[in-house]
Design a protein around this motif. Structure first.
Motif, PDB file in Angstrom:
ATOM      1  N   CYS A 186       0.842  -1.199   0.000  1.00  0.00           N
ATOM      2  CA  CYS A 186       0.000   0.000   0.000  1.00  0.00           C
ATOM      3  C   CYS A 186       0.878   1.251   0.000  1.00  0.00           C
ATOM      4  O   CYS A 186       1.918   1.296   0.665  1.00  0.00           O
ATOM      5  N   PHE A 187       0.415   2.266  -0.735  1.00  0.00           N
ATOM      6  CA  PHE A 187       1.168   3.503  -0.791  1.00  0.00           C
ATOM      7  C   PHE A 187       1.229   4.145   0.584  1.00  0.00           C
ATOM      8  O   PHE A 187       0.232   4.218   1.297  1.00  0.00           O
ATOM      9  N   ASP A 188       2.427   4.662   0.939  1.00  0.00           N
ATOM     10  CA  ASP A 188       2.606   5.310   2.234  1.00  0.00           C
ATOM     11  C   ASP A 188       2.901   6.801   2.072  1.00  0.00           C
ATOM     12  O   ASP A 188       2.126   7.656   2.479  1.00  0.00           O
ATOM     13  N   THR A 189       4.045   7.113   1.405  1.00  0.00           N
ATOM     14  CA  THR A 189       4.419   8.523   1.293  1.00  0.00           C
ATOM     15  C   THR A 189       5.508   8.664   0.243  1.00  0.00           C
ATOM     16  O   THR A 189       6.005   7.670  -0.325  1.00  0.00           O
ATOM     17  N   ILE A 190       5.894   9.930   0.013  1.00  0.00           N
ATOM     18  CA  ILE A 190       7.030  10.229  -0.871  1.00  0.00           C
ATOM     19  C   ILE A 190       8.006  11.064  -0.050  1.00  0.00           C
ATOM     20  O   ILE A 190       7.648  12.104   0.516  1.00  0.00           O
ATOM     21  N   LEU A 191       9.258  10.595   0.031  1.00  0.00           N
ATOM     22  CA  LEU A 191      10.275  11.239   0.846  1.00  0.00           C
ATOM     23  C   LEU A 191      11.076  12.234   0.029  1.00  0.00           C
ATOM     24  O   LEU A 191      11.490  11.953  -1.103  1.00  0.00           O
ATOM     25  N   GLY A 192      11.316  13.421   0.634  1.00  0.00           N
ATOM     26  CA  GLY A 192      12.151  14.437   0.011  1.00  0.00           C
ATOM     27  C   GLY A 192      13.584  14.309   0.460  1.00  0.00           C
ATOM     28  O   GLY A 192      13.976  13.338   1.130  1.00  0.00           O
ATOM     29  N   SER A 214      13.016   4.654  -5.897  1.00  0.00           N
ATOM     30  CA  SER A 214      13.736   5.916  -6.043  1.00  0.00           C
ATOM     31  C   SER A 214      13.520   6.505  -7.445  1.00  0.00           C
ATOM     32  O   SER A 214      13.510   5.788  -8.451  1.00  0.00           O
ATOM     33  N   HIS A 215      13.362   7.850  -7.470  1.00  0.00           N
ATOM     34  CA  HIS A 215      13.155   8.562  -8.744  1.00  0.00           C
ATOM     35  C   HIS A 215      14.040   9.801  -8.774  1.00  0.00           C
ATOM     36  O   HIS A 215      14.168  10.504  -7.771  1.00  0.00           O
ATOM     37  N   SER A 216      14.628  10.055  -9.935  1.00  0.00           N
ATOM     38  CA  SER A 216      15.425  11.265 -10.129  1.00  0.00           C
ATOM     39  C   SER A 216      14.538  12.359 -10.701  1.00  0.00           C
ATOM     40  O   SER A 216      13.829  12.145 -11.693  1.00  0.00           O
ATOM     41  N   ILE A 217      14.583  13.514 -10.075  1.00  0.00           N
ATOM     42  CA  ILE A 217      13.764  14.613 -10.590  1.00  0.00           C
ATOM     43  C   ILE A 217      14.419  15.288 -11.797  1.00  0.00           C
ATOM     44  O   ILE A 217      13.854  16.222 -12.371  1.00  0.00           O
ATOM     45  N   ARG A 218      15.623  14.797 -12.184  1.00  0.00           N
ATOM     46  CA  ARG A 218      16.182  15.277 -13.449  1.00  0.00           C
ATOM     47  C   ARG A 218      15.367  14.765 -14.634  1.00  0.00           C
ATOM     48  O   ARG A 218      15.383  15.357 -15.702  1.00  0.00           O
ATOM     49  N   GLU A 219      14.668  13.647 -14.412  1.00  0.00           N
ATOM     50  CA  GLU A 219      13.675  13.196 -15.380  1.00  0.00           C
ATOM     51  C   GLU A 219      12.345  13.798 -14.948  1.00  0.00           C
ATOM     52  O   GLU A 219      11.808  13.444 -13.891  1.00  0.00           O
ATOM     53  N   PRO A 220      11.806  14.749 -15.715  1.00  0.00           N
ATOM     54  CA  PRO A 220      10.683  15.542 -15.195  1.00  0.00           C
ATOM     55  C   PRO A 220       9.416  14.750 -14.921  1.00  0.00           C
ATOM     56  O   PRO A 220       8.657  15.091 -14.022  1.00  0.00           O
ATOM     57  N   VAL A 221       9.176  13.664 -15.640  1.00  0.00           N
ATOM     58  CA  VAL A 221       7.912  12.938 -15.514  1.00  0.00           C
ATOM     59  C   VAL A 221       8.101  11.733 -14.583  1.00  0.00           C
ATOM     60  O   VAL A 221       9.072  10.980 -14.698  1.00  0.00           O
ATOM     61  N   LEU A 222       7.174  11.587 -13.670  1.00  0.00           N
ATOM     62  CA  LEU A 222       7.179  10.417 -12.793  1.00  0.00           C
ATOM     63  C   LEU A 222       6.724   9.198 -13.585  1.00  0.00           C
ATOM     64  O   LEU A 222       5.597   9.149 -14.083  1.00  0.00           O
ATOM     65  N   VAL A 223       7.608   8.214 -13.694  1.00  0.00           N
ATOM     66  CA  VAL A 223       7.273   6.979 -14.392  1.00  0.00           C
ATOM     67  C   VAL A 223       7.147   5.889 -13.337  1.00  0.00           C
ATOM     68  O   VAL A 223       8.142   5.381 -12.808  1.00  0.00           O
ATOM     69  N   SER A 224       5.904   5.553 -12.986  1.00  0.00           N
ATOM     70  CA  SER A 224       5.668   4.597 -11.914  1.00  0.00           C
ATOM     71  C   SER A 224       4.286   3.989 -12.075  1.00  0.00           C
ATOM     72  O   SER A 224       3.378   4.609 -12.647  1.00  0.00           O
ATOM     73  N   GLU A 225       4.127   2.781 -11.557  1.00  0.00           N
ATOM     74  CA  GLU A 225       2.804   2.151 -11.579  1.00  0.00           C
ATOM     75  C   GLU A 225       1.832   2.812 -10.609  1.00  0.00           C
ATOM     76  O   GLU A 225       0.637   2.546 -10.641  1.00  0.00           O
ATOM     77  N   PRO A 260      -2.041  11.844 -26.912  1.00  0.00           N
ATOM     78  CA  PRO A 260      -3.449  12.136 -26.603  1.00  0.00           C
ATOM     79  C   PRO A 260      -4.004  11.212 -25.511  1.00  0.00           C
ATOM     80  O   PRO A 260      -3.618  10.044 -25.394  1.00  0.00           O
ATOM     81  N   GLY A 261      -4.916  11.758 -24.720  1.00  0.00           N
ATOM     82  CA  GLY A 261      -5.614  10.967 -23.707  1.00  0.00           C
ATOM     83  C   GLY A 261      -4.738  10.457 -22.587  1.00  0.00           C
ATOM     84  O   GLY A 261      -5.036   9.422 -21.993  1.00  0.00           O
ATOM     85  N   GLU A 262      -3.674  11.164 -22.243  1.00  0.00           N
ATOM     86  CA  GLU A 262      -2.767  10.724 -21.181  1.00  0.00           C
ATOM     87  C   GLU A 262      -2.737  11.762 -20.059  1.00  0.00           C
ATOM     88  O   GLU A 262      -3.020  12.940 -20.255  1.00  0.00           O
ATOM     89  N   ARG A 263      -2.367  11.258 -18.881  1.00  0.00           N
ATOM     90  CA  ARG A 263      -2.172  12.135 -17.716  1.00  0.00           C
ATOM     91  C   ARG A 263      -0.835  11.767 -17.084  1.00  0.00           C
ATOM     92  O   ARG A 263      -0.585  10.598 -16.770  1.00  0.00           O
ATOM     93  N   THR A 264       0.013  12.748 -16.904  1.00  0.00           N
ATOM     94  CA  THR A 264       1.319  12.504 -16.306  1.00  0.00           C
ATOM     95  C   THR A 264       1.542  13.473 -15.161  1.00  0.00           C
ATOM     96  O   THR A 264       0.915  14.542 -15.079  1.00  0.00           O
ATOM     97  N   LEU A 265       2.469  13.071 -14.292  1.00  0.00           N
ATOM     98  CA  LEU A 265       2.853  13.898 -13.151  1.00  0.00           C
ATOM     99  C   LEU A 265       4.288  14.362 -13.365  1.00  0.00           C
ATOM    100  O   LEU A 265       5.194  13.555 -13.552  1.00  0.00           O
ATOM    101  N   VAL A 266       4.478  15.687 -13.315  1.00  0.00           N
ATOM    102  CA  VAL A 266       5.792  16.281 -13.533  1.00  0.00           C
ATOM    103  C   VAL A 266       6.274  16.871 -12.217  1.00  0.00           C
ATOM    104  O   VAL A 266       5.560  17.639 -11.549  1.00  0.00           O
ATOM    105  N   TRP A 267       7.494  16.497 -11.820  1.00  0.00           N
ATOM    106  CA  TRP A 267       8.041  16.948 -10.545  1.00  0.00           C
ATOM    107  C   TRP A 267       8.145  18.467 -10.485  1.00  0.00           C
ATOM    108  O   TRP A 267       8.586  19.110 -11.429  1.00  0.00           O
ATOM    109  N   LYS A 268       7.730  19.021  -9.342  1.00  0.00           N
ATOM    110  CA  LYS A 268       7.988  20.427  -9.073  1.00  0.00           C
ATOM    111  C   LYS A 268       9.395  20.541  -8.505  1.00  0.00           C
ATOM    112  O   LYS A 268       9.679  20.056  -7.417  1.00  0.00           O
ATOM    113  N   SER A 269      10.281  21.156  -9.262  1.00  0.00           N
ATOM    114  CA  SER A 269      11.674  21.285  -8.834  1.00  0.00           C
ATOM    115  C   SER A 269      12.140  22.702  -9.106  1.00  0.00           C
ATOM    116  O   SER A 269      11.373  23.565  -9.520  1.00  0.00           O
ATOM    117  N   ALA A 270      13.408  22.924  -8.886  1.00  0.00           N
ATOM    118  CA  ALA A 270      13.950  24.258  -9.101  1.00  0.00           C
ATOM    119  C   ALA A 270      14.003  24.625 -10.588  1.00  0.00           C
ATOM    120  O   ALA A 270      14.116  25.783 -10.955  1.00  0.00           O
TER     121      ALA A 270
END
Length: 372
Positions: free
Chosen positions: A22-28, A43-54, A96-106
């Motif tokens: 079960c999902f718990d949290t995302i650590l900074g 682990s995900h690198s925010i240098r890749e702007p889009v979150l690629v995860s299930e 088309p027809g997609e939804r992605t999450l892009v990291w908020k970074s500097a």
């Protein structure tokens, strides 16, 4: 026994934590102590702007507050693509027809939405950046139009627009693009070995040459499947119809007229098909072997007759000149005397010694003694 997990997160990383599936949290960034069993990290690198995860869809639907804090949400409609850029550099093309999450970074983040139905062709300035993305530019078809040619774009089989030489990119998510290239340069066409029966039933073989150029590529594509082949047939038919109405002598004696007649008929047809036809020339007209022998004999006889006529004319002119000279001498004795002196001068120039008896009159009338 209590399990402790120590997780270190760098400034350019984020860690997604789940407990027992079960999902718990995302650590900074920082050092984190996690307690308990069944803990897994991603682990995900925010240098890749889009979150690629299930977990992307789950987060967007079930954790909206967390998403608002950590991500930009990019959604596209059924006929849209999204160009995701960071610091002014294109990072990803979202289909088309997609939804992605892009990291908020500097990094400076921007999104541009494009309606691929209304604007199926990508801006020319964007083509190099799309080419560099490779797999991240899925849904894009690339093509190039060479110099001297024109590209015709069809979407789902319907004509859209024409392209001048250059590199292009077309969105292929909503419509199926195809591009046909048309050569706009001047071209030549050789038509060889055409067997034609003239009006006097003589079979001749004709070789032709034609120059043409496509000036309206779309009209040409609509009217013809193969412009070169159909022009070949049009010239072939026009030549047959023209020569079949003439005798062999007329064909051999009016080649220029044949060229003009054939070209006029073909040009009218070609103009309706988006094509300009230039010179159409009859290169060779080849009669059968036995006819060629007869023609050669006729030509030889004509040339011989012409030569005889010229010789007779020259003989007549020479005789007329002699007659005129004789008349002048008869009317003017002094001319005869001058002619005698010219002859004596010529003879004297060829001998060493001349003896004259009786003076010049004796020389001319009675005695000439020439000693070498």
């Amino acid at each position: 026994m209590l399990l402790i997990h120590r997780v270190v997160v760098g400034d350019q990383s984020r860690v997604l934590v789940t407990r027992k599936g079960c999902f718990d949290t995302i650590l900074g960034p920082g050092v984190h102590m996690l307690y308990g069993r069944g803990i897994e990290t991603e682990s995900h690198s925010i240098r890749e702007p889009v979150l690629v995860s299930e977990w992307t869809s789950f987060l967007a639907n079930e954790r909206p507050h967390l998403v608002d804090t950590l991500f930009h949400v990019v959604e596209t409609g059924a006929a849209q693509v999204a160009l995701i850029s960071r610091d002014g550099q294109l990072e990803r093309v979202q289909g088309p027809g997609e939804r992605t999450l892009v990291w908020k970074s500097a990094a400076r983040f921007s999104v541009e939405h494009i309606d691929v139905v209304e604007a199926p062709v990508a801006p020319r300035a964007l083509v190099p950046a799309l080419g560099k993305l490779g797999a991240r530019a899925a849904g894009v078809s690339f093509f190039a139009v060479d110099e001297g040619k024109c590209g015709l774009l069809f979407l789902d089989g319907k004509y859209k627009e024409a392209f001048s030489p250059g590199a292009y990119a077309v969105w292929n998510q909503a419509q199926r693009p195809t591009v046909e290239t048309v050569d706009l340069r001047s071209q030549s066409l050789e038509i060889s070995g055409q067997e034609i029966l003239t009006a006097d039933k003589v079979s001749i073989r004709v070789n032709l040459w034609a120059e043409f150029q496509i000036i309206d590529p779309f009209l040409s594509r609509q009217a013809m499947t193969n412009p070169t082949e159909q022009l070949y047939k049009a010239v072939q038919l026009a030549v047959r119809q023209t020569l079949a109405k003439r005798t062999l002598d007329e064909v051999l004696n009016s080649r220029t007229d044949i060229d003009a007649t054939v070209a006029g008929e073909v040009r009218d047809w070609a103009a309706k098909c988006g094509m300009r036809v230039g010179v159409i020339a009859v290169k060779d007209i080849i009669p059968p072997g036995e006819v060629r022998e007869i023609l050669n004999q006729v030509v030889a006889a004509e040339k011989k007759a012409q030569a005889n006529l010229i010789a007779r004319r020259e003989e007549t002119a020479a005789t007329r000149n002699l007659l005129n000279t004789a008349k002048l001498m008869a009317e003017h004795p002094l001319l005869v005397r001058m002619k005698e002196l010219e002859t004596l001068e010529k003879v004297a120039g060829k001998v060493e010694k001349i003896q004259i008896l009786g003076g010049v009159d004796g020389l001319l009338r009675n005695l000439v003694s020439i000693k070498d």
